[in-house]
Design a protein around this motif. Structure first.
Motif, short mmCIF file in Angstrom:
data_model
loop_
_atom_site.label_atom_id
_atom_site.label_comp_id
_atom_site.label_asym_id
_atom_site.label_seq_id
_atom_site.Cartn_x
_atom_site.Cartn_y
_atom_site.Cartn_z
N VAL A 65 5.58 -81.28 69.16
CA VAL A 65 4.66 -82.40 69.11
C VAL A 65 3.33 -81.93 68.55
O VAL A 65 3.01 -80.73 68.57
CB VAL A 65 4.46 -83.05 70.50
CG1 VAL A 65 5.77 -83.60 71.00
CG2 VAL A 65 3.86 -82.06 71.48
N THR A 66 2.51 -82.87 68.07
CA THR A 66 1.27 -82.53 67.38
C THR A 66 0.31 -81.79 68.29
O THR A 66 -0.32 -80.80 67.90
CB THR A 66 0.62 -83.80 66.82
OG1 THR A 66 1.54 -84.45 65.94
CG2 THR A 66 -0.65 -83.48 66.07
N SER A 67 0.16 -82.26 69.53
CA SER A 67 -0.77 -81.59 70.45
C SER A 67 -0.35 -80.15 70.72
O SER A 67 -1.21 -79.26 70.84
CB SER A 67 -0.85 -82.37 71.76
OG SER A 67 0.42 -82.47 72.38
N SER A 68 0.95 -79.91 70.78
CA SER A 68 1.44 -78.54 71.01
C SER A 68 1.07 -77.64 69.85
O SER A 68 0.67 -76.49 70.06
CB SER A 68 2.95 -78.57 71.22
OG SER A 68 3.48 -77.25 71.27
N PHE A 69 1.19 -78.16 68.62
CA PHE A 69 0.83 -77.33 67.46
C PHE A 69 -0.67 -77.04 67.46
O PHE A 69 -1.09 -75.92 67.19
CB PHE A 69 1.23 -78.03 66.16
CG PHE A 69 0.81 -77.26 64.94
CD1 PHE A 69 1.42 -76.07 64.59
CD2 PHE A 69 -0.22 -77.74 64.13
CE1 PHE A 69 1.02 -75.35 63.47
CE2 PHE A 69 -0.63 -77.04 63.01
CZ PHE A 69 -0.01 -75.83 62.68
N GLY A 103 6.40 -94.24 64.68
CA GLY A 103 6.04 -93.79 66.01
C GLY A 103 5.57 -92.36 66.10
O GLY A 103 5.09 -91.93 67.16
N SER A 104 5.71 -91.59 65.03
CA SER A 104 5.26 -90.20 65.07
C SER A 104 3.77 -90.07 64.80
O SER A 104 3.21 -88.98 64.99
CB SER A 104 6.03 -89.38 64.03
OG SER A 104 7.41 -89.45 64.25
N SER A 105 3.11 -91.13 64.34
CA SER A 105 1.70 -91.05 63.94
C SER A 105 0.84 -90.63 65.13
O SER A 105 0.81 -91.30 66.16
CB SER A 105 1.23 -92.40 63.40
OG SER A 105 1.89 -92.69 62.19
N THR A 106 0.12 -89.51 64.95
CA THR A 106 -0.64 -88.93 66.05
C THR A 106 -1.89 -88.24 65.52
O THR A 106 -1.82 -87.47 64.56
CB THR A 106 0.18 -87.88 66.83
OG1 THR A 106 1.41 -88.48 67.26
CG2 THR A 106 -0.58 -87.35 68.03
N GLU A 115 4.12 -88.77 72.48
CA GLU A 115 4.25 -88.12 71.17
C GLU A 115 5.71 -87.84 70.82
O GLU A 115 6.52 -87.52 71.71
CB GLU A 115 3.50 -86.79 71.15
CG GLU A 115 2.01 -86.88 71.31
CD GLU A 115 1.39 -85.48 71.28
OE1 GLU A 115 1.26 -84.92 70.18
OE2 GLU A 115 1.07 -84.98 72.36
N ARG A 116 5.99 -87.91 69.54
CA ARG A 116 7.30 -87.49 69.03
C ARG A 116 7.21 -86.06 68.50
O ARG A 116 6.18 -85.64 67.99
CB ARG A 116 7.77 -88.41 67.91
CG ARG A 116 8.16 -89.80 68.33
CD ARG A 116 8.66 -90.58 67.13
NE ARG A 116 9.00 -91.95 67.47
CZ ARG A 116 9.46 -92.85 66.58
NH1 ARG A 116 9.62 -92.51 65.30
NH2 ARG A 116 9.75 -94.08 66.97
#
Length: 787
Positions: free
Chosen positions: A76-80, A234-237, A254-255
């Motif tokens: 997920v984006t936050s993890s990256f 739905g992936s837009s973050t 998040e996706r």
């Protein structure tokens, strides 16, 4: 590290601040500065729509970018963002896609997407963005971080309104007019200093999402010069070190996605990716290149005469039976051509070509396109030239005529820069005897819009091409202004069955043009369309056994390319600027040239328009050779007379122009002219026609990208600096006689099998003096006086 403190940088900052201070009506804007070098906009509109834009100064201390390395996803984006310790991060693609050529932390991904190469690229003191139809083989050597994308929204300042990634079929995949989704997109300022990261919420009661056209409007408002869509779901973050900023539409949050882009904004240290470069104002028009030497030409055939036939299919790569004449280099028997899997054709006589033919006249169609590219047709045994004959974009079907000399063993080679199915139709051959050309000042002989009498589906119409007595063929530019249906048009000699081939293919609202060199048969030139369309016919010459000019096939040669400084002009031509090309002065050119066969291409246009090629020495005629949109490259072959030894080219809109010579028509040395011709008294031998193919080109599944940068410069065979949108629907082509309207072009459509039978009535032919020895002597006398 460059720090822009000059007047240009200050002016850019002022313009940016001014644009940010004027939000659209009924929108509530909230600006914050969460990190040094980062301004964050939260906009809420009454629709309702909520979106965020992070405006990042790439030259601010401590600002740098980081993309996902091959071993760092999916996540997920936050993890990256937390993994790399960044201040901001966005998702790159959909949860199950990885568009483009991705590079993270200096490492290229091992499985690049070769269908979509829109890229946001970062390197030492450099930031660039390439449009999605520039399919690159690998990342540039300077790239350290690269994020692949899909939908080009702005390209070189040109908005790509109307994108429909599902082509003629309604609905679209992610981009289609009116289609709303959550969005992730990225933009870049013209001076390459500011990067814009946009994320919109969608599929929620508080925010319904944005259309691709709305994305374009926002990027233009904020000052972006280039922009690209990354995600539409739905992936837009959008994430910051303080937590999620946007609200993903999935109930679970998040996706997981494969790639991301992170931004570091620490406020101190170097800015290694500062992409600033001073903006150089584009000259108002193309300028002469005084240091560019005129190219030389190589004549490949003796003076030859044209022998038209009822057009016949040479090959169709989609099935083994229809592809049999094409000898494939890779040993395959059918399927798309590739760069390493081109082929050649030698068996022209069974199609109706003369046994002593020196060159052939073809119509070449690229079909079933999966990625942008171009096709080059050339004599076998010679090096592949730095030119092209057909340029195409994803899911577009594109056709163009070609005049090509026969190479070793009488063979013609067909090669493509990317995977594509190819169809070739033979319309005639050049041989020692036959018909010569008598060029005329381009003249419009048919415009069905002027009389409100469109060409009806399946109804063949004879066209009065104003041929003089004794003429048995015509050189013309034929254009279709499509209505609300896709289809195809076939041109051929009247009195014979409508051939199972096509000259023009089109989609709803498109305008398509192509050169036609055809016999007139018993009743002139006949046109047949599969659907109701408006048609324009501009005549540029007539064929006759006694006409003075013979054809000389040349090794394909680039004469003009305004994108660089290697030819006579550089920079986009201004609307109405006349470009003069000295044909007769080229080294190796036959004497007494009276006409050219040349491919004309428009690229990087500022608005839709048209190009006219005509003999120099007179005002531009009310005709057109080529029609184009502002979204993609468009090309068309021209058979056009020269005046004073020069060819003139003019565009109705600002654009780059490219001209490639394929051959010339010239007065041969003083020897007895053989008046023999393969058409007896203008009558086509219908027995030369072959059976209709089992199938023809299906309608494209979708209408996406634009053609490859055209034509290959020796080191640049990439997509045309155009974009990826649907062609405008306005009905404007080469000017009407009384209104000055003109038509815009589209280069896509579907080929279908033509209906059999003509059943046409001959339009009255206007009288004229035949080309006699006296006329030839008068022509030569005029040339002597001009010298």
């Amino acid at each position: 590290m460059p720090t822009p403190t000059d007047r240009t940088g200050a002016l850019a900052a002022l313009l940016l601040a001014a644009s940010l201070a004027s939000p659209p009506a009924r929108a509530v804007d909230l600006w914050t500065t969460p990190y040094p070098g980062v301004r964050l906009l939260r906009r809420t509109t009454s629709r309702p729509v909520v979106f965020w834009v992070a405006v990042i100064d790439s030259c601010a201390p401590g600002v740098r970018f980081r993309a996902t390395a091959p071993s760092e996803g999916p996540r997920v984006t936050s993890s990256f963002g937390r993994l790399v310790g960044a201040q901001l991060a966005i998702n790159g693609d959909f949860y199950d896609h990885d568009f483009g050529l991705n590079v993270g932390n200096g490492r290229a991904w091992p499985y690049p997407d070769t269908e979509h190469s829109g890229n946001f690229s970062v390197g030492p003191n450099r930031i660039e963005m390439t449009p999605d139809y520039e399919v690159l083989p690998a990342p540039a050597p300077w790239v350290t971080e690269q994020l692949g994308g899909r939908w080009t929204l702005l390209n070189d300042g040109v908005p790509q309104y109307g994108i429909d990634d599902n082509g003629p079929s309604p609905g679209g995949f992610v981009c289609a007019p009116g289609l709303r989704h959550p969005r992730t997109a990225i933009g870049l300022s013209r001076d390459r200093r500011y990067v814009y990261l946009l994320v919109a919420d969608g599929r929620q009661s508080t925010s319904v999402g944005m259309t691709c056209d709305e994305l374009i409007d926002v990027f233009r408002e904020l000052g972006a010069h280039d922009a690209m869509g990354l995600d539409g779901g739905g992936s837009s973050t959008l994430w910051s070190a303080s937590g999620l900023i946007s609200h993903p539409s999935d109930a679970s949050g998040e996706r997981t996605v494969r790639n991301h882009l992170a931004v570091f904004a620490t406020g101190s240290g170097a800015a290694p990716h500062c992409g600033f470069r001073a903006v150089v104002t584009e000259p108002p028009q193309a300028t002469p290149v005084t240091t560019a030497a005129l190219p030389s030409v190589t004549v490949l055939s003796p003076p030859s005469r044209f022998n038209p036939i009822v057009p016949r299919r040479a090959f169709d790569t989609r099935t083994p039976s229809e592809s049999a004449r094409l000898a494939r280099r890779d040993g395959s028997t059918a399927g798309p051509l590739t760069l390493s899997g081109g082929g050649g054709v030698r068996d022209w006589t069974s199609l109706g070509a003369r046994a002593d033919a020196t060159a052939v006249w073809l119509n070449v169609t690229a079909v079933g396109l999966e990625m942008p590219g171009f096709v080059t047709v050339f004599p076998s045994g010679r090096p592949r030239p730095g030119t092209s004959n057909v340029n195409f974009g994803m899911s577009h079907i594109v056709a163009n005529a070609a005049a090509v000399a026969l190479g070793d063993g009488g063979e013609v080679s067909f090669e493509s820069s990317t995977s594509v199915d190819l169809i070739a139709d033979l319309a005639g051959s050049f041989a020692p005897t036959g018909s010569g050309l008598a060029p005329v000042a381009p003249v419009r002989v048919l415009d069905t819009r002027a009389t409100s009498s469109p060409l009806r589906a399946g109804v063949t119409r004879a066209v009065d091409v104003r041929a003089p007595a004794g003429a048995n063929g015509v050189a013309a530019s034929v254009a279709v202004i499509a209505r609300d249906a896709q289809g195809f048009l076939t041109a051929g000699p009247c009195g014979a069955p409508v051939p199972a081939t096509s000259n023009l293919n089109f989609v709803p609202g498109a305008v398509v043009a192509n050169a036609v060199l055809s016999g007139l048969g018993t009743a002139g030139l006949c046109l047949t369309s599969s659907v109701d369309v408006d048609v324009i016919v501009d005549v540029t010459g007539h064929l006759a056994p006694s006409a003075p000019l013979s054809f000389y096939a040349l090794a394909p040669q680039r004469l003009l390319d305004t994108r660089g400084e290697s030819t006579a002009y550089t920079g986009r031509v201004a609307a109405g600027q006349v470009i003069t090309l000295p044909i007769q002065r080229l080294a190796g050119m036959p004497a007494s040239v009276g006409a050219v066969v040349a491919n004309v291409t428009a690229i990087g246009a500022s608005t839709p328009g048209f190009v006219t090629a005509y003999p120099c020495g007179a005002a531009p005629p009310a005709t057109s050779t080529l029609n184009f949109t502002a979204d993609r490259a468009a090309a068309a072959l021209a058979v056009t007379g020269v005046g004073g030894g020069s060819l003139c080219v003019v565009s109705s809109a600002r654009a780059h122009l490219i001209v490639d010579l394929q051959g010339v028509w010239a007065t041969p040395p003083a020897t007895p002219m053989d008046a023999g011709v393969s058409l007896d008294a203008g009558r086509v031998d219908a027995s030369l026609d072959g059976p209709a193919p089992a199938r023809d080109v299906p309608a494209p599944a979708r209408d996406v990208a634009a053609p490859m940068q055209d034509i290959a410069a020796p080191t640049q065979d990439v997509p045309a600096p155009t974009q990826d949108v649907t062609a405008p629907t306005q009905d404007v082509t080469a000017p009407l006689p009384d209104s000055g309207r003109d038509a815009v072009a589209e280069d896509a459509g579907s080929v279908e099998e033509s209906p059999a039978g003509c059943g046409c009535r001959a339009a009255p032919r206007r009288g004229g003096a035949p080309w006699s020895a006296a006329a030839l002597l008068a022509l030569l006398a005029r040339r002597r006086r001009r010298r």
